[in-house]
Structures are given as C-alpha cells and as structure tokens.
Motif scaffolding. Structure first.
Motif, short mmCIF file in Angstrom:
data_model
loop_
_atom_site.label_atom_id
_atom_site.label_comp_id
_atom_site.label_asym_id
_atom_site.label_seq_id
_atom_site.Cartn_x
_atom_site.Cartn_y
_atom_site.Cartn_z
N VAL A 194 -13.40 66.00 8.02
CA VAL A 194 -13.20 67.45 8.10
C VAL A 194 -11.71 67.70 8.11
O VAL A 194 -10.93 66.92 8.67
CB VAL A 194 -13.88 68.05 9.36
CG1 VAL A 194 -13.22 67.56 10.63
CG2 VAL A 194 -13.88 69.57 9.30
N GLY A 195 -11.29 68.78 7.45
CA GLY A 195 -9.88 69.12 7.39
C GLY A 195 -9.50 70.12 8.46
O GLY A 195 -10.17 70.26 9.49
N ASP A 196 -8.41 70.84 8.21
CA ASP A 196 -7.98 71.86 9.13
C ASP A 196 -9.08 72.91 9.32
O ASP A 196 -9.24 73.47 10.40
CB ASP A 196 -6.70 72.53 8.62
CG ASP A 196 -6.22 73.62 9.55
OD1 ASP A 196 -5.72 73.28 10.65
OD2 ASP A 196 -6.35 74.81 9.19
N ALA A 197 -9.84 73.16 8.27
CA ALA A 197 -10.99 74.05 8.34
C ALA A 197 -12.08 73.46 7.46
O ALA A 197 -11.83 73.09 6.31
CB ALA A 197 -10.63 75.45 7.88
N VAL A 209 -19.17 69.45 20.00
CA VAL A 209 -18.02 68.61 19.65
C VAL A 209 -17.41 68.08 20.94
O VAL A 209 -16.97 68.87 21.80
CB VAL A 209 -16.97 69.38 18.84
CG1 VAL A 209 -15.75 68.50 18.57
CG2 VAL A 209 -17.57 69.89 17.54
N ASP A 210 -17.43 66.76 21.09
CA ASP A 210 -16.88 66.10 22.29
C ASP A 210 -17.42 66.74 23.56
O ASP A 210 -16.70 67.00 24.53
CB ASP A 210 -15.36 66.14 22.28
CG ASP A 210 -14.76 65.29 21.17
OD1 ASP A 210 -15.43 64.33 20.75
OD2 ASP A 210 -13.64 65.60 20.72
N GLY A 211 -18.74 67.02 23.56
CA GLY A 211 -19.41 67.55 24.74
C GLY A 211 -19.32 69.04 24.93
O GLY A 211 -19.86 69.57 25.91
N ALA A 212 -18.70 69.77 24.02
CA ALA A 212 -18.58 71.23 24.15
C ALA A 212 -19.36 71.91 23.04
O ALA A 212 -19.28 71.53 21.87
CB ALA A 212 -17.11 71.65 24.09
N LEU A 213 -20.15 72.94 23.40
CA LEU A 213 -20.92 73.70 22.42
C LEU A 213 -19.97 74.54 21.57
O LEU A 213 -19.19 75.32 22.10
CB LEU A 213 -21.93 74.60 23.13
CG LEU A 213 -22.80 75.49 22.24
CD1 LEU A 213 -23.66 74.65 21.30
CD2 LEU A 213 -23.67 76.42 23.09
N LYS A 214 -20.08 74.40 20.24
CA LYS A 214 -19.16 75.09 19.34
C LYS A 214 -19.86 76.10 18.43
O LYS A 214 -19.24 77.08 18.01
CB LYS A 214 -18.42 74.08 18.46
CG LYS A 214 -17.49 73.15 19.23
CD LYS A 214 -16.33 73.92 19.85
CE LYS A 214 -15.34 73.00 20.52
NZ LYS A 214 -14.19 73.72 21.11
N SER A 215 -21.14 75.88 18.11
CA SER A 215 -21.80 76.78 17.17
C SER A 215 -23.30 76.74 17.38
O SER A 215 -23.84 75.72 17.82
CB SER A 215 -21.46 76.39 15.73
OG SER A 215 -22.17 77.21 14.80
N TYR A 237 -18.75 76.45 11.12
CA TYR A 237 -17.40 76.55 10.56
C TYR A 237 -16.44 76.06 11.63
O TYR A 237 -16.27 76.68 12.68
CB TYR A 237 -17.09 78.00 10.19
CG TYR A 237 -15.71 78.18 9.60
CD1 TYR A 237 -15.41 77.69 8.33
CD2 TYR A 237 -14.72 78.84 10.31
CE1 TYR A 237 -14.15 77.84 7.79
CE2 TYR A 237 -13.44 79.00 9.78
CZ TYR A 237 -13.17 78.50 8.53
OH TYR A 237 -11.91 78.65 8.00
N TRP A 238 -15.79 74.95 11.35
CA TRP A 238 -15.02 74.22 12.35
C TRP A 238 -13.54 74.26 12.00
O TRP A 238 -13.12 73.83 10.94
CB TRP A 238 -15.52 72.78 12.41
CG TRP A 238 -14.92 71.92 13.48
CD1 TRP A 238 -14.16 72.31 14.53
CD2 TRP A 238 -15.07 70.50 13.61
NE1 TRP A 238 -13.81 71.25 15.31
CE2 TRP A 238 -14.36 70.11 14.77
CE3 TRP A 238 -15.73 69.53 12.86
CZ2 TRP A 238 -14.30 68.79 15.18
CZ3 TRP A 238 -15.67 68.22 13.27
CH2 TRP A 238 -14.96 67.84 14.43
N ARG A 239 -12.73 74.79 12.93
CA ARG A 239 -11.28 74.75 12.80
C ARG A 239 -10.74 73.66 13.72
O ARG A 239 -10.96 73.68 14.93
CB ARG A 239 -10.65 76.10 13.19
CG ARG A 239 -10.96 77.25 12.25
CD ARG A 239 -10.49 76.98 10.85
NE ARG A 239 -9.06 76.70 10.75
CZ ARG A 239 -8.14 77.62 10.47
NH1 ARG A 239 -8.49 78.87 10.24
NH2 ARG A 239 -6.86 77.27 10.37
N THR A 240 -10.03 72.71 13.13
CA THR A 240 -9.45 71.61 13.91
C THR A 240 -7.95 71.80 14.13
O THR A 240 -7.27 70.85 14.55
CB THR A 240 -9.70 70.27 13.20
OG1 THR A 240 -8.97 70.25 11.96
CG2 THR A 240 -11.19 70.07 12.92
N THR A 241 -7.45 72.98 13.85
CA THR A 241 -6.02 73.24 14.00
C THR A 241 -5.57 72.89 15.42
O THR A 241 -6.17 73.30 16.41
CB THR A 241 -5.73 74.73 13.73
OG1 THR A 241 -6.27 75.08 12.46
CG2 THR A 241 -4.24 75.00 13.74
#
Length: 488
Positions: free
Chosen positions: A242-245, A264-270, A276-280
C-alpha cells in the motif's frame, strides 16, 4: 309460297318447345343445389351472470350453437372489440375480455356483448352486465421480504391483505380461504423461499414473493487485494503493498448481506467493503491488517495479513539542466532519472511540450521563452503505488550576444613584416567564456582571460590573409568582428 314458310316455322317452334319440356321434366336444373343458411347461431348462455364481478382479464365460457357451424365468437365492449374467443378441443368456446382500468374504471357496471357468427355470415348478439373489479389485491409478508434467517420453522404471516381476498395459495401447495393468513414454513439452508398467490372475489391475482435467505454457513473470504493507482497486489502471503494512499478490498462469498471491519495494528479503521487507507506519516514498513466479516444472520469469519508500506515518492537520481544553468534558443532539453522500489509508473513535464521516452529515463523537450531571464521547469513523477512528487529547477535563458570590439590591430589592408599584437574587449551580463583568433576562417588562438590579446605572426600565413575575432558567452551565444585583410 309464304303460307308454306309460315307453316314450317310453326312446326319447328313446336318441336323445340316439346324438347325443352322433356328435358326440364326429366331432370330440373336446381335439384342438386343446397338451400341457403339463414339461421343465425344461438347463444344459449353468455357464461356470465348479471352483476357478477369481472377482473381485469376476464375469462368465461359461453355456450353457443348453430344448425351448421359457429365460425367465430367476439367480445365487444361499448361497440368495440375488446377480446376474442377460441374453440377448445372439448367443443366449448373460451372467451377473454380485457377490462383494465384504462378501459373501464374500477367498480363500474359494464355491458359485455358476445357476437357469434356462422360461416354464412349470420350473427347473433347477447349482452350481460357485469361489474368491473380490475384492481389486483395487495398485501405484505412478515418477516419482511428479503429477511435472512437460520434453518428452522418460520411462521409466515400475510399482513395488510385486501379485504376482498377470498383465497391465498402458497407455492408449496398450502391454501387458505379466510384470515388469519398464516403459513408455517420449514426453512432449510440455501432453500428457495416460498411465494403466495392472492385471489380476490373477482379473480384478480397478485403474487407476493418472500425472497428469504436461509444461511447457516459462515462467510468465506476468498481473497483480499490492495488497489493502487497503477498496481494491484494480493494481500495473501505478505506480498501486498500500500502506498501513501490505497484501497483495500476483499472478495467474500456468502448468501446474505455482509458487514465488514478492517483493523490495522489492533485499531478499527473502516467498516465498509472498501477500506481507503492513508499511511501518511507512518514510519513502519509493514502493518498487520485484519479483516472481519459477518453475514446478516451473524455467521462470521476473519483473516489477517501483513501488508508492506511504501509511502515515499520516487527518489531523484539526476536532473538536467542543472539548477541555474545557462541556456539559449527557444527550446531546451531536460532529462530526469528517478528510482523507486516498486517502480516508476508515470512522469510528466508540467506545462510543456514533451515526449516521454521511457519511465525513469526521460528525454523531454520544453518550450522556453526567447526572452532573457529565469525559467522554471517542473517534473511530476508517480510510482506504481500512486506516491508522487515534483522536482523543479530554474534555468537562466540568455539569448543576448556578447559585446566584442577590437582595441588594437593594424589597419585593414596593411602590410605586415613582423609579429603584431591584436587586442580586444568583450563583455556579457552572464560572463564571456572565450575569444578566438581566426585566420582565414580557422582558429589559431584562444583567450579566456579578461585581457584578450593575441600575437599575430604574418610569416605563418600566405601573402594575403584575413583576420577575425570571435567571442562566446557562457550560454553559447557568439559574436564576430569584421574581417581585416593583411599582406606580407
């Protein structure tokens, strides 16, 4: 003589008349002809009852006879044909009248006329007044249509059923003729759900589908992928990126609707099918992603993935021209080289006329103003995961020729005996690169210092020769002095 002729004529006439009578008397000419059929058909019964309810599509069976043969039976409403009849194999006529609301308003008395004809064209009509009832019944099912459920016994109840419904038949064969309209159903995993036919007193029919989903199976997560701008990767096996987005999604098989959770790493994101994942700002190079799904009846499944993170744009290797490089002309060429662990996908020299030779190895031609001054050019580069950045450089456009003049030289057409000094002065806003001494058009000496002085030995050249100076500025612009001719 005339009396004899008259007597002969009378004899012939008598003989002819006598022969005609014999023929006519023996076999009359009309003896084999049928008598004409003048008897019209008889409508014994219209198949309808006065005042009865008639549905939108009204089927009825009249009884029609004829002494020879009934050839057709038509249905007329207000003098217009609105239906027809067909002769069945049992000898009865089956008639169909169209009484939709576009033809007859609901609850309206209407005359239906039958017109029977025989082969000779004799006709008979009979009329029965009925009452149009062309609104189909209504109702709903409980549980509501489309409900998901486990296997087991389900009590299906029909609600809000029209008051004129007189019969309900299920697709499984059960039948009720009065409320309460309740049917027990044995739900089986993946079984087809029942439907119900509602009939009102006029015969109008409505079918209620239940669309129930019987689901005892847990969802099956078939695959999960990361969708990027120019590269999709499968998450299974730790190969996903996965990239920045980026967007994560999964293909899940199940009979009933699903609910999703992405962690993601134990935290609910979606909580949607598409995450839609932002890794910024993330510095870690991997993350643990878990997908949890539930179907409509609570069956669940989950899978975990290690996802690689690359949220950095392509790295610059080199770019030409260099920052503040001097260029001349109306166009210049720029090249760029970048690197990226997932590969470069796209590049563009913004706001320019360009040609993209190969991603990562660009040769692009950019328009430059012919006016002197600073010109900025900007490269946009995007890697396959959608990470992007821009690299800008400023170049100095210099299309102004340097100044050049002779400060010391023998007069034109002079005769030279010994070595002579030739000197010049030159200048340019961006600097003079060099001055060259040309004899007969060939370079014989170059000076790059501010004291531009040359020694001219006439013995090296012919009896007559030309001398000229040429100056270059740092951008490559060139200026010449006029030619001087000397003799020796």
């Amino acid at each position: 003589m005339s009396m004899r002729r008259a007597s002969l004529r009378r004899g012939l006439t008598a003989a002819v008349l006598s022969g005609s009578l014999v023929v006519a008397g023996g076999t009359p000419a009309w003896a084999d002809a049928d008598a004409p059929d003048t008897t019209p058909p008889t409508i014994v019964s219209t198949g309808m009852t006065e005042g009865q309810f008639a549905p939108a599509v009204f089927l009825f069976t009249p009884t029609v006879t004829d002494d020879v043969r009934v050839s057709s039976v038509l249905v007329l409403i207000r003098g217009y044909i609105q239906g027809g009849c067909q002769l069945r194999t049992d000898g009865l006529w089956q008639c169909r009248a169209v009484l939709t609301s576009a033809i007859v308003p609901d609850e309206t008395p209407i005359d239906i006329t039958l017109r029977a004809s025989d082969a000779s064209g004799n006709k008979t009509e009979a009329t029965t007044r009925v009452r149009a009832n062309n609104t189909p019944p209504t109702g709903a099912v409980s549980p509501v249509r489309g409900t998901s459920m486990h296997s087991g016994t389900v009590a299906i109840t029909l609600t809000d059923v029209s008051s004129d419904v007189v019969r309900v038949v299920s697709s499984e064969g059960a039948e009720l003729t009065a409320a309460p309209w309740s049917f027990p159903w044995q739900a089986v995993n993946r079984a087809k759900s029942p439907s119900f036919d509602l009939y009102d007193q006029a015969g109008n029919k409505t079918t209620l589908a239940t669309g129930y989903i019987v689901d005892d199976d847990a969802p099956v997560i078939q695959s999960a992928v990361s969708l990027a701008t120019y590269m999709d990767t499968v998450l299974d096996g730790g190969a996903g990126w996965v990239g920045d987005a980026g967007t994560l999604t999964a293909a899940v098989q199940d009979a009933s609707p699903l609910r999703y959770e992405w962690w993601v790493d134990g935290a609910l994101k979606s909580t949607g099918q598409y995450f839609y994942w932002r890794t910024t700002g993330m510095t870690a190079r991997t993350a643990n992603v878990e997908l949890k799904v539930w179907d409509a009846v609570g069956n669940s499944a989950s899978r975990s993935y290690v996802v690689n993170i690359d949220n950095k744009p392509p790295a610059l290797g080199s770019i030409t021209p260099a920052h503040h490089a001097l260029i001349r002309g109306s166009r210049f060429t720029t090249t760029i080289r970048v690197s990226d662990p997932n590969g470069l996908a796209y590049s563009n020299l913004q706001g320019a006329d360009y040609r993209n030779v190969e991603p990562g190895k660009f040769t692009t031609v950019s328009l430059a103003s012919g006016r002197d001054g600073t010109r900025r050019f900007t490269w946009l580069v995007i890697d396959r995961l959608g990470n992007y950045t821009t690299y800008s450089r400023d170049v100095i456009v210099d299309n102004t020729l340097p100044t050049l003049r002779l400060t010391k030289a023998p007069r034109n057409k002079s005769m030279l005996k010994t070595t002579t000094r030739i000197a010049a002065a030159a200048g340019d806003r961006n600097g003079v690169a060099r001055i060259q001494l040309l004899v007969n058009g060939k370079v014989v000496a170059t000076a790059s210092r501010t004291a531009y002085s040359f020694a001219l030995n006439p013995k090296k050249y012919g009896k007559t020769f030309t001398v000229q100076l040429r100056a270059y500025d740092r951008a490559g612009n060139v200026r010449y002095t006029g030619k001087l001719t000397y003799r020796r």
